[in-house]
Motif scaffolding. Sequence first.
Motif, PDB file in Angstrom:
ATOM      1  N   VAL A  33      -9.934  13.359  -4.581  1.00  0.00           N
ATOM      2  CA  VAL A  33      -9.504  11.905  -4.200  1.00  0.00           C
ATOM      3  C   VAL A  33      -9.431  12.165  -2.945  1.00  0.00           C
ATOM      4  CG1 VAL A  33      -7.915  10.401  -3.832  1.00  0.00           C
ATOM      5  CG2 VAL A  33      -8.426  11.713  -6.073  1.00  0.00           C
ATOM      6  N   VAL A  34      -9.539  10.836  -1.721  1.00  0.00           N
ATOM      7  CA  VAL A  34      -9.666  11.519  -0.303  1.00  0.00           C
ATOM      8  C   VAL A  34      -8.930   9.594  -0.351  1.00  0.00           C
ATOM      9  CG1 VAL A  34     -10.852  10.861   1.538  1.00  0.00           C
ATOM     10  CG2 VAL A  34     -11.907  11.523  -0.611  1.00  0.00           C
ATOM     11  N   GLU A  35      -7.730  10.037   0.950  1.00  0.00           N
ATOM     12  CA  GLU A  35      -6.499   9.338   0.855  1.00  0.00           C
ATOM     13  C   GLU A  35      -7.202   9.033   2.621  1.00  0.00           C
ATOM     14  OE1 GLU A  35      -2.945   9.918   0.058  1.00  0.00           O
ATOM     15  OE2 GLU A  35      -3.666  10.324  -2.099  1.00  0.00           O
ATOM     16  N   ALA A  36      -7.486   8.393   3.374  1.00  0.00           N
ATOM     17  CA  ALA A  36      -7.704   8.035   4.385  1.00  0.00           C
ATOM     18  C   ALA A  36      -6.349   7.357   5.364  1.00  0.00           C
ATOM     19  CB  ALA A  36      -8.439   6.797   5.573  1.00  0.00           C
ATOM     20  N   GLU A  37      -5.584   7.155   6.291  1.00  0.00           N
ATOM     21  CA  GLU A  37      -4.285   6.326   7.057  1.00  0.00           C
ATOM     22  C   GLU A  37      -4.434   5.849   8.194  1.00  0.00           C
ATOM     23  OE1 GLU A  37       0.570   6.974   7.005  1.00  0.00           O
ATOM     24  OE2 GLU A  37      -0.153   8.326   6.123  1.00  0.00           O
ATOM     25  N   PHE A  38      -4.591   5.021   8.642  1.00  0.00           N
ATOM     26  CA  PHE A  38      -4.403   4.556   9.877  1.00  0.00           C
ATOM     27  C   PHE A  38      -3.209   3.993  10.343  1.00  0.00           C
ATOM     28  CE2 PHE A  38      -8.305   3.316   6.954  1.00  0.00           C
ATOM     29  CZ  PHE A  38      -9.127   3.934   8.081  1.00  0.00           C
ATOM     30  N   ARG A  39      -2.964   4.825  11.767  1.00  0.00           N
ATOM     31  CA  ARG A  39      -1.013   3.665  11.806  1.00  0.00           C
ATOM     32  C   ARG A  39      -1.475   3.207  12.919  1.00  0.00           C
ATOM     33  NH1 ARG A  39       1.224   9.786  10.348  1.00  0.00           N
ATOM     34  NH2 ARG A  39       0.962   9.139   9.299  1.00  0.00           N
ATOM     35  N   ALA A  40      -0.968   2.511  13.700  1.00  0.00           N
ATOM     36  CA  ALA A  40      -1.069   1.761  14.769  1.00  0.00           C
ATOM     37  C   ALA A  40       0.655   0.879  15.301  1.00  0.00           C
ATOM     38  CB  ALA A  40      -1.557   0.217  14.654  1.00  0.00           C
ATOM     39  N   PRO A  41       0.483   1.314  16.141  1.00  0.00           N
ATOM     40  CA  PRO A  41       2.431   0.845  16.813  1.00  0.00           C
ATOM     41  C   PRO A  41       2.574  -0.764  16.349  1.00  0.00           C
ATOM     42  CG  PRO A  41       0.883   0.287  18.980  1.00  0.00           C
ATOM     43  CD  PRO A  41       0.037   1.112  17.628  1.00  0.00           C
ATOM     44  N   ARG A  42       1.152  -1.680  16.702  1.00  0.00           N
ATOM     45  CA  ARG A  42       1.096  -3.480  16.281  1.00  0.00           C
ATOM     46  C   ARG A  42       0.340  -3.719  15.696  1.00  0.00           C
ATOM     47  NH1 ARG A  42      -1.622  -2.149  20.954  1.00  0.00           N
ATOM     48  NH2 ARG A  42      -3.148  -2.766  21.454  1.00  0.00           N
ATOM     49  N   LEU A  43       0.694  -5.052  15.069  1.00  0.00           N
ATOM     50  CA  LEU A  43      -0.461  -5.311  14.341  1.00  0.00           C
ATOM     51  C   LEU A  43      -1.479  -6.306  15.044  1.00  0.00           C
ATOM     52  CD1 LEU A  43       1.821  -6.437  11.513  1.00  0.00           C
ATOM     53  CD2 LEU A  43       0.398  -4.290  10.905  1.00  0.00           C
ATOM     54  N   ASP A  44      -2.628  -7.081  14.936  1.00  0.00           N
ATOM     55  CA  ASP A  44      -3.725  -8.261  15.135  1.00  0.00           C
ATOM     56  C   ASP A  44      -2.729  -9.244  15.099  1.00  0.00           C
ATOM     57  OD1 ASP A  44      -4.665  -8.997  13.346  1.00  0.00           O
ATOM     58  OD2 ASP A  44      -6.505  -8.002  12.929  1.00  0.00           O
ATOM     59  N   ASP A  45      -3.585 -10.491  15.347  1.00  0.00           N
ATOM     60  CA  ASP A  45      -2.983 -11.684  15.161  1.00  0.00           C
ATOM     61  C   ASP A  45      -2.933 -11.794  14.273  1.00  0.00           C
ATOM     62  OD1 ASP A  45      -2.882 -11.610  18.407  1.00  0.00           O
ATOM     63  OD2 ASP A  45      -4.726 -12.487  18.395  1.00  0.00           O
ATOM     64  N   ALA A  46      -4.033 -11.448  12.700  1.00  0.00           N
ATOM     65  CA  ALA A  46      -3.698 -11.717  11.410  1.00  0.00           C
ATOM     66  C   ALA A  46      -2.520 -11.226  11.173  1.00  0.00           C
ATOM     67  CB  ALA A  46      -4.832 -11.826  11.157  1.00  0.00           C
ATOM     68  N   THR A  84     -11.142  22.164   2.114  1.00  0.00           N
ATOM     69  CA  THR A  84     -10.980  21.015   1.560  1.00  0.00           C
ATOM     70  C   THR A  84     -10.202  20.426   3.204  1.00  0.00           C
ATOM     71  OG1 THR A  84     -10.266  21.325  -1.009  1.00  0.00           O
ATOM     72  CG2 THR A  84      -9.071  19.565   0.441  1.00  0.00           C
ATOM     73  N   GLU A  85      -9.523  21.200   3.921  1.00  0.00           N
ATOM     74  CA  GLU A  85      -9.421  21.493   5.190  1.00  0.00           C
ATOM     75  C   GLU A  85     -10.424  20.934   6.490  1.00  0.00           C
ATOM     76  OE1 GLU A  85      -6.484  24.446   3.732  1.00  0.00           O
ATOM     77  OE2 GLU A  85      -8.579  24.287   3.498  1.00  0.00           O
ATOM     78  N   PHE A  86     -11.669  21.828   5.369  1.00  0.00           N
ATOM     79  CA  PHE A  86     -12.476  21.520   6.963  1.00  0.00           C
ATOM     80  C   PHE A  86     -13.198  20.418   6.471  1.00  0.00           C
ATOM     81  CE2 PHE A  86     -17.431  20.218   7.667  1.00  0.00           C
ATOM     82  CZ  PHE A  86     -17.508  21.246   9.025  1.00  0.00           C
ATOM     83  N   LEU A  87     -13.242  20.067   5.027  1.00  0.00           N
ATOM     84  CA  LEU A  87     -13.609  18.024   4.714  1.00  0.00           C
ATOM     85  C   LEU A  87     -12.895  17.543   5.199  1.00  0.00           C
ATOM     86  CD1 LEU A  87     -14.859  19.043   1.044  1.00  0.00           C
ATOM     87  CD2 LEU A  87     -16.420  18.677   3.098  1.00  0.00           C
ATOM     88  N   CYS A  88     -11.626  17.288   5.478  1.00  0.00           N
ATOM     89  CA  CYS A  88     -10.381  16.003   6.366  1.00  0.00           C
ATOM     90  C   CYS A  88     -10.695  16.386   7.416  1.00  0.00           C
ATOM     91  CB  CYS A  88      -9.498  16.725   5.923  1.00  0.00           C
ATOM     92  SG  CYS A  88      -8.406  17.200   4.206  1.00  0.00           S
ATOM     93  N   ARG A 119      -7.288  15.452  -1.982  1.00  0.00           N
ATOM     94  CA  ARG A 119      -6.371  15.951  -3.972  1.00  0.00           C
ATOM     95  C   ARG A 119      -7.400  16.622  -4.224  1.00  0.00           C
ATOM     96  NH1 ARG A 119      -1.130  14.461  -3.598  1.00  0.00           N
ATOM     97  NH2 ARG A 119      -1.015  12.608  -2.562  1.00  0.00           N
ATOM     98  N   GLU A 120      -6.805  17.707  -4.611  1.00  0.00           N
ATOM     99  CA  GLU A 120      -8.094  18.513  -5.227  1.00  0.00           C
ATOM    100  C   GLU A 120      -7.465  19.011  -6.935  1.00  0.00           C
ATOM    101  OE1 GLU A 120     -10.148  22.270  -4.082  1.00  0.00           O
ATOM    102  OE2 GLU A 120      -8.449  22.773  -2.639  1.00  0.00           O
ATOM    103  N   SER A 121      -5.871  18.615  -6.544  1.00  0.00           N
ATOM    104  CA  SER A 121      -5.745  18.274  -8.249  1.00  0.00           C
ATOM    105  C   SER A 121      -4.442  17.451  -7.756  1.00  0.00           C
ATOM    106  CB  SER A 121      -5.841  19.102  -8.420  1.00  0.00           C
ATOM    107  OG  SER A 121      -4.516  20.720  -8.346  1.00  0.00           O
ATOM    108  N   PRO A 122      -3.114  17.573  -8.479  1.00  0.00           N
ATOM    109  CA  PRO A 122      -2.777  17.485  -8.987  1.00  0.00           C
ATOM    110  C   PRO A 122      -1.749  18.129  -8.024  1.00  0.00           C
ATOM    111  CG  PRO A 122      -2.821  17.145 -10.574  1.00  0.00           C
ATOM    112  CD  PRO A 122      -3.930  17.397 -10.361  1.00  0.00           C
ATOM    113  N   LEU A 123      -2.222  19.374  -8.141  1.00  0.00           N
ATOM    114  CA  LEU A 123      -1.003  20.808  -7.084  1.00  0.00           C
ATOM    115  C   LEU A 123      -1.353  20.747  -5.985  1.00  0.00           C
ATOM    116  CD1 LEU A 123      -0.628  22.543 -10.953  1.00  0.00           C
ATOM    117  CD2 LEU A 123       0.509  20.306 -10.273  1.00  0.00           C
ATOM    118  N   ALA A 124      -2.401  20.460  -5.773  1.00  0.00           N
ATOM    119  CA  ALA A 124      -3.239  20.983  -3.973  1.00  0.00           C
ATOM    120  C   ALA A 124      -3.876  19.964  -3.434  1.00  0.00           C
ATOM    121  CB  ALA A 124      -3.881  22.396  -4.475  1.00  0.00           C
ATOM    122  N   TRP A 125      -3.954  20.337  -2.393  1.00  0.00           N
ATOM    123  CA  TRP A 125      -4.405  18.850  -1.455  1.00  0.00           C
ATOM    124  C   TRP A 125      -4.071  19.506   0.224  1.00  0.00           C
ATOM    125  CZ3 TRP A 125       0.259  17.767  -4.752  1.00  0.00           C
ATOM    126  CH2 TRP A 125       0.952  17.526  -3.869  1.00  0.00           C
TER     127      TRP A 125
END
Length: 138
Positions: A33-46, A84-88, A119-125
């Motif tokens: 399961v792949v999660e991509a989190e994006f972080r920014a200090p502000r939102l755009d005009d919308a 897993t680390e390298f693929l991240c 996430r490789e499993s519920p126990l390891a990521w």
Amino acid sequence: MYSLTVADHVMVAHSFRGEGFGPAQRVHGATFVVEAEFRAPRLDDANLLVDIVAARVELRRILDSFDYNNLDTLPAFAGQNTTTEFLCFHIHALLCAALAEGKLGEGGRAVRAVKVLLRESPLAWAAYEAEVPGASKA
């Protein structure tokens, strides 16, 4: 700091080189399961951090480049232990390139950091998190 996360999954086969990997030196399968989190200090005009649909499409495009493949046979991974680390790290670099190309909408230009978690499993990521190269500190 705002954050927005999109997720998907990928299925691969691969093997590892090195005695420390034990039986994983043989070809085996993995579903992440792949999660991509994006972080920014502000939102755009919308009031968006990034275009969520564009983020999902781009993550899927990246995953499609190796989904249902034996990673040992793909030039992008030649000579690498595709842990897993390298693929991240690999996915992170491709998402940063997509941000730089404007593929995640205008709001994506304000993204300062990206975190990719597999996430490789519920126990390891594993995860890789870093600032976006060239991101403005403004």
